[in-house]
Design a protein around this motif. Structure first.
Motif, PDB file in Angstrom:
ATOM      1  N   ALA A  20       0.836  -1.198   0.000  1.00 13.02           N
ATOM      2  CA  ALA A  20       0.000   0.000   0.000  1.00 13.02           C
ATOM      3  C   ALA A  20       0.872   1.249   0.000  1.00 13.02           C
ATOM      4  O   ALA A  20       2.004   1.254   0.467  1.00 13.02           O
ATOM      5  N   CYS A  21       0.313   2.328  -0.550  1.00 17.22           N
ATOM      6  CA  CYS A  21       1.027   3.606  -0.568  1.00 17.22           C
ATOM      7  C   CYS A  21       0.894   4.308   0.783  1.00 17.22           C
ATOM      8  O   CYS A  21      -0.118   4.174   1.478  1.00 17.22           O
ATOM      9  N   ASN A  22       1.903   5.080   1.117  1.00 19.49           N
ATOM     10  CA  ASN A  22       1.819   5.992   2.257  1.00 19.49           C
ATOM     11  C   ASN A  22       0.989   7.194   1.814  1.00 19.49           C
ATOM     12  O   ASN A  22       1.363   7.905   0.884  1.00 19.49           O
ATOM     13  N   ASP A  23      -0.138   7.412   2.460  1.00 20.08           N
ATOM     14  CA  ASP A  23      -1.080   8.437   2.020  1.00 20.08           C
ATOM     15  C   ASP A  23      -0.502   9.843   2.036  1.00 20.08           C
ATOM     16  O   ASP A  23      -1.053  10.745   1.393  1.00 20.08           O
ATOM     17  N   GLU A  24       0.578  10.045   2.761  1.00 18.68           N
ATOM     18  CA  GLU A  24       1.124  11.394   2.894  1.00 18.68           C
ATOM     19  C   GLU A  24       2.296  11.661   1.956  1.00 18.68           C
ATOM     20  O   GLU A  24       2.777  12.790   1.879  1.00 18.68           O
ATOM     21  N   GLU A  25       2.767  10.653   1.251  1.00 15.34           N
ATOM     22  CA  GLU A  25       3.968  10.811   0.441  1.00 15.34           C
ATOM     23  C   GLU A  25       3.644  10.805  -1.054  1.00 15.34           C
ATOM     24  O   GLU A  25       2.669  10.184  -1.493  1.00 15.34           O
ATOM     25  N   ILE A  26       4.474  11.515  -1.806  1.00  6.94           N
ATOM     26  CA  ILE A  26       4.416  11.490  -3.264  1.00  6.94           C
ATOM     27  C   ILE A  26       5.709  10.864  -3.763  1.00  6.94           C
ATOM     28  O   ILE A  26       6.794  11.392  -3.528  1.00  6.94           O
ATOM     29  N   THR A  27       5.595   9.716  -4.417  1.00  5.50           N
ATOM     30  CA  THR A  27       6.775   9.009  -4.907  1.00  5.50           C
ATOM     31  C   THR A  27       6.518   8.543  -6.341  1.00  5.50           C
ATOM     32  O   THR A  27       5.424   8.725  -6.882  1.00  5.50           O
ATOM     33  N   GLU A  28       7.504   7.906  -6.930  1.00  9.02           N
ATOM     34  CA  GLU A  28       7.377   7.437  -8.313  1.00  9.02           C
ATOM     35  C   GLU A  28       6.258   6.427  -8.474  1.00  9.02           C
ATOM     36  O   GLU A  28       5.619   6.358  -9.528  1.00  9.02           O
ATOM     37  N   THR A  29       5.985   5.640  -7.445  1.00  5.97           N
ATOM     38  CA  THR A  29       4.957   4.604  -7.549  1.00  5.97           C
ATOM     39  C   THR A  29       3.673   4.974  -6.807  1.00  5.97           C
ATOM     40  O   THR A  29       2.727   4.174  -6.782  1.00  5.97           O
ATOM     41  N   CYS A  30       3.622   6.162  -6.221  1.00  8.15           N
ATOM     42  CA  CYS A  30       2.439   6.592  -5.468  1.00  8.15           C
ATOM     43  C   CYS A  30       2.202   8.085  -5.692  1.00  8.15           C
ATOM     44  O   CYS A  30       2.785   8.933  -4.997  1.00  8.15           O
ATOM     45  N   PHE A  31       1.348   8.421  -6.650  1.00 10.47           N
ATOM     46  CA  PHE A  31       1.037   9.824  -6.919  1.00 10.47           C
ATOM     47  C   PHE A  31      -0.222   9.915  -7.767  1.00 10.47           C
ATOM     48  O   PHE A  31      -0.680   8.937  -8.361  1.00 10.47           O
ATOM     49  N   SER A  32      -0.777  11.106  -7.820  1.00  7.98           N
ATOM     50  CA  SER A  32      -1.899  11.416  -8.700  1.00  7.98           C
ATOM     51  C   SER A  32      -1.631  12.782  -9.310  1.00  7.98           C
ATOM     52  O   SER A  32      -1.396  13.749  -8.580  1.00  7.98           O
ATOM     53  N   ALA A  33      -1.660  12.868 -10.637  1.00  3.61           N
ATOM     54  CA  ALA A  33      -1.346  14.125 -11.322  1.00  3.61           C
ATOM     55  C   ALA A  33      -2.447  14.464 -12.322  1.00  3.61           C
ATOM     56  O   ALA A  33      -3.005  13.579 -12.968  1.00  3.61           O
ATOM     57  N   ASN A  34      -2.743  15.749 -12.420  1.00  8.50           N
ATOM     58  CA  ASN A  34      -3.696  16.228 -13.419  1.00  8.50           C
ATOM     59  C   ASN A  34      -2.962  16.989 -14.511  1.00  8.50           C
ATOM     60  O   ASN A  34      -2.059  17.784 -14.222  1.00  8.50           O
ATOM     61  N   TYR A  35      -3.355  16.742 -15.754  1.00 12.48           N
ATOM     62  CA  TYR A  35      -2.717  17.380 -16.903  1.00 12.48           C
ATOM     63  C   TYR A  35      -3.771  18.053 -17.780  1.00 12.48           C
ATOM     64  O   TYR A  35      -4.893  17.549 -17.930  1.00 12.48           O
ATOM     65  N   SER A  36      -3.374  19.169 -18.364  1.00 11.78           N
ATOM     66  CA  SER A  36      -4.169  19.819 -19.407  1.00 11.78           C
ATOM     67  C   SER A  36      -3.406  19.634 -20.717  1.00 11.78           C
ATOM     68  O   SER A  36      -2.236  20.009 -20.821  1.00 11.78           O
ATOM     69  N   ILE A  37      -4.076  19.033 -21.708  1.00 12.30           N
ATOM     70  CA  ILE A  37      -3.428  18.721 -22.984  1.00 12.30           C
ATOM     71  C   ILE A  37      -4.152  19.470 -24.094  1.00 12.30           C
ATOM     72  O   ILE A  37      -5.361  19.315 -24.277  1.00 12.30           O
ATOM     73  N   THR A  38      -3.413  20.288 -24.819  1.00  9.55           N
ATOM     74  CA  THR A  38      -3.991  21.055 -25.925  1.00  9.55           C
ATOM     75  C   THR A  38      -3.300  20.687 -27.224  1.00  9.55           C
ATOM     76  O   THR A  38      -2.080  20.792 -27.333  1.00  9.55           O
ATOM     77  N   LYS A  39      -4.095  20.255 -28.197  1.00 10.33           N
ATOM     78  CA  LYS A  39      -3.586  19.967 -29.535  1.00 10.33           C
ATOM     79  C   LYS A  39      -4.081  21.052 -30.476  1.00 10.33           C
ATOM     80  O   LYS A  39      -5.269  21.344 -30.530  1.00 10.33           O
ATOM     81  N   ASN A  40      -3.146  21.658 -31.211  1.00 15.26           N
ATOM     82  CA  ASN A  40      -3.473  22.759 -32.118  1.00 15.26           C
ATOM     83  C   ASN A  40      -3.029  22.382 -33.527  1.00 15.26           C
ATOM     84  O   ASN A  40      -1.836  22.339 -33.827  1.00 15.26           O
ATOM     85  N   ASP A  41      -4.000  22.077 -34.371  1.00 15.09           N
ATOM     86  CA  ASP A  41      -3.717  21.721 -35.766  1.00 15.09           C
ATOM     87  C   ASP A  41      -4.180  22.854 -36.672  1.00 15.09           C
ATOM     88  O   ASP A  41      -5.380  23.121 -36.772  1.00 15.09           O
ATOM     89  N   HIS A  42      -3.214  23.519 -37.288  1.00 10.41           N
ATOM     90  CA  HIS A  42      -3.520  24.604 -38.234  1.00 10.41           C
ATOM     91  C   HIS A  42      -4.437  25.656 -37.603  1.00 10.41           C
ATOM     92  O   HIS A  42      -5.393  26.136 -38.221  1.00 10.41           O
ATOM     93  N   GLY A  43      -4.147  26.012 -36.339  1.00 10.65           N
ATOM     94  CA  GLY A  43      -4.894  27.071 -35.681  1.00 10.65           C
ATOM     95  C   GLY A  43      -6.212  26.648 -35.070  1.00 10.65           C
ATOM     96  O   GLY A  43      -7.012  27.496 -34.663  1.00 10.65           O
ATOM     97  N   HIS A  44      -6.467  25.336 -34.978  1.00  6.87           N
ATOM     98  CA  HIS A  44      -7.714  24.852 -34.388  1.00  6.87           C
ATOM     99  C   HIS A  44      -7.384  24.055 -33.113  1.00  6.87           C
ATOM    100  O   HIS A  44      -7.095  22.864 -33.172  1.00  6.87           O
ATOM    101  N   PRO A  45      -7.421  24.736 -31.956  1.00 10.23           N
ATOM    102  CA  PRO A  45      -7.041  24.066 -30.704  1.00 10.23           C
ATOM    103  C   PRO A  45      -8.150  23.202 -30.107  1.00 10.23           C
ATOM    104  O   PRO A  45      -9.333  23.501 -30.242  1.00 10.23           O
TER     105      PRO A  45
END
Length: 230
Positions: A20-45
């Motif tokens: 189990a993960c340690n609830d208080e730690e952020i490590t390589e095998t225990c984390f949660s990350a949010n990403y915003s991904i934008t694809k822009n093709d010929h000016g249409h994001p």
């Protein structure tokens, strides 16, 4: 198998104790990350929000929609060395589809454990040139840039979790940007794994015998799963 005992898979992969993960730690095998991904093709994001995380032998990628009940969840886990299995969880229906390592091979969708545990390939670091350092959420970030094939890459990497903080990928008039917006510990996955364990789960190999199931019919029509007979 119409009802797969997901609990046996979860417990064998995490034991919710020794692994189990340690609830208080952020490590390589225990984390949660949010990403915003934008694809822009010929000016249409087009922008998409994605959550990606690890809970030891679990790797979870969720495409976030305006209605959380319609989020697309890919849940990978490994019980045998480099033989990842995958679940697709459908929150709105409390249902799951399980893809064994063999199923993924038949669908030509088989991946290595390294592939499913990285938002971007860490091997890029071997090709790109390291420049400056910065910080994100208290973690050191290394900056890289360079060319990989016909792509120009500007990459920020967090070595503590072996994941990107951001990336810009340019190919002609095509531009993709990805930025980490949040980085948290893996505590939330404890509850999610328990919730998914309660879902009615079906092996992908059995789908051909379940054409009259309204849920199966719906997700086939929506393109979430391929319609094949085994």
């Amino acid at each position: 198998m119409k009802k797969l005992l997901l609990s046996s898979l979860l417990l064998s992969a995490t034991s919710f104790g020794a692994f189990a993960c340690n609830d208080e730690e952020i490590t390589e095998t225990c984390f949660s990350a949010n990403y915003s991904i934008t694809k822009n093709d010929h000016g249409h994001p087009h922008t998409q929000q994605v959550e990606f995380g690890r809970y030891q032998q679990h790797a979870i990628k969720t495409v976030l929609n305006d209605d959380p009940n319609t989020n697309v969840i890919e849940h990978w886990l490994v019980r045998q060395a480099d033989r990842p299995e995958m679940f697709r969880h459908f929150t709105e229906a409390n249902r799951s589809i399980h893809y064994s390592f063999s199923d993924l091979g038949a669908l030509q969708a088989r991946k290595t454990w390294q592939q499913v545990t990285e938002m971007l390939p860490s091997q890029w670091l071997e090709t790109l040139t390291k420049s400056t350092e910065s910080e994100f959420e208290g973690f050191k970030v290394n900056q890289y840039q360079g060319e990989i094939g016909e792509y120009h890459i500007e990459l920020s990497w967090i070595p503590a979790i072996n994941q990107p903080a951001s990336v810009v990928i340019i190919q002609g008039k095509h531009r993709t940007e990805m930025h980490m917006t949040q980085l948290n510990n893996a505590k939330r996955y404890t509850a999610l794994l328990s919730e998914w364990d309660s879902y009615y789960s079906v092996d992908y190999a059995d789908i051909g015998d379940m054409e009259n199931d309204p849920f199966i019919s719906k997700i086939i029509n929506q393109g979430f799963i391929e319609h094949t007979h085994h």
